[in-house]
Design a protein around this motif. Structure first.
Motif, PDB file in Angstrom:
ATOM      1  N   HIS A  81       0.846  -1.199   0.000  1.00  0.00           N
ATOM      2  CA  HIS A  81       0.000   0.000   0.000  1.00  0.00           C
ATOM      3  C   HIS A  81       0.877   1.242   0.000  1.00  0.00           C
ATOM      4  CE1 HIS A  81      -3.682  -2.221   0.821  1.00  0.00           C
ATOM      5  NE2 HIS A  81      -2.960  -2.946   1.651  1.00  0.00           N
TER       6      HIS A  81
ATOM      7  N   TYR B  80       0.098   5.424   0.081  1.00  0.00           N
ATOM      8  CA  TYR B  80      -0.944   6.435   0.211  1.00  0.00           C
ATOM      9  C   TYR B  80      -0.418   7.728  -0.393  1.00  0.00           C
ATOM     10  CZ  TYR B  80      -2.762   2.831   3.189  1.00  0.00           C
ATOM     11  OH  TYR B  80      -3.209   1.630   3.647  1.00  0.00           O
TER      12      TYR B  80
ATOM     13  N   ASP C 157      -5.167   5.159  -2.009  1.00  0.00           N
ATOM     14  CA  ASP C 157      -4.348   3.975  -1.778  1.00  0.00           C
ATOM     15  C   ASP C 157      -3.950   3.422  -3.146  1.00  0.00           C
ATOM     16  OD1 ASP C 157      -3.153   1.628  -0.968  1.00  0.00           O
ATOM     17  OD2 ASP C 157      -4.983   0.714  -0.197  1.00  0.00           O
TER      18      ASP C 157
ATOM     19  N   PRO D 112      -2.206   0.393  -4.426  1.00  0.00           N
ATOM     20  CA  PRO D 112      -1.599  -0.904  -4.096  1.00  0.00           C
ATOM     21  C   PRO D 112      -0.586  -1.324  -5.157  1.00  0.00           C
ATOM     22  CG  PRO D 112      -3.893  -1.190  -4.772  1.00  0.00           C
ATOM     23  CD  PRO D 112      -3.601   0.285  -4.784  1.00  0.00           C
TER      24      PRO D 112
END
Length: 163
Positions: free
Chosen positions: A31, A33, A53, A55
């Motif tokens: 992850h 951010y 987010d 990923p």
């Protein structure tokens, strides 16, 4: 003679360092951010995206810096250009921890919000004395797309010719 010996050792050490992978390694984080910020020298409108987010984004293992960050900035720049806001300076701010990303977001937002106008001359040097028109871009309007550096690093395979 000792200077020549020192130069030889230095040359060998340099070659060993280069050969043993002094190259930075990239790692894919589960992850990341990130939020975008955009400003222009032509007006006082600032844009903030939601914290998103991402990923599977890639960072440099040693420096912990986002790989291909300019591509993420261009995604926001292209979106704003499509919305009739050309010539904007765009940047992305990120963290692998959501709380850190939120802290960075709030700090930047506080710096530019109209509540941080200079009230006294002796206030902080960094205080902003101009009111800005802050606009928010929701994740429904704009979403960063993950840049996969593995695809970019692999050599392009030649396509078989059709006969």
């Amino acid at each position: 003679m000792s200077q020549m010996k020192s130069l030889k050792y230095l040359a060998v050490a340099l070659l060993v360092a280069l050969a043993t992978g002094a190259e930075a390694k990239n790692i894919q984080v589960p992850h990341l951010y990130m939020f975008g910020f955009s400003a222009s020298f032509q007006d006082s409108t600032l844009y903030f995206t939601d914290i998103q987010d991402i990923p599977g984004a890639w960072i440099d293992k040693k420096t912990k810096f986002l790989k291909e960050r300019e591509n993420y900035s261009y995604q926001l720049k292209n979106y704003l250009t499509e919305q009739g806001q050309p010539n904007r300076v765009c940047m992305v701010i990120f963290s692998t921890k959501k709380a850190k990303a939120e802290k960075k977001y709030n700090k930047l937002l506080k710096r530019y919000s109209s509540n941080t106008k200079k009230k006294k001359k002796n206030k902080k040097k960094h205080a902003v004395s101009t009111a800005f028109d802050i606009k928010y871009i929701s994740q429904d309007e704009f979403k960063f797309e993950r840049v996969d550096i593995q695809e970019e690093e692999q050599p392009q395979q030649s396509q078989p010719q059709q006969q």
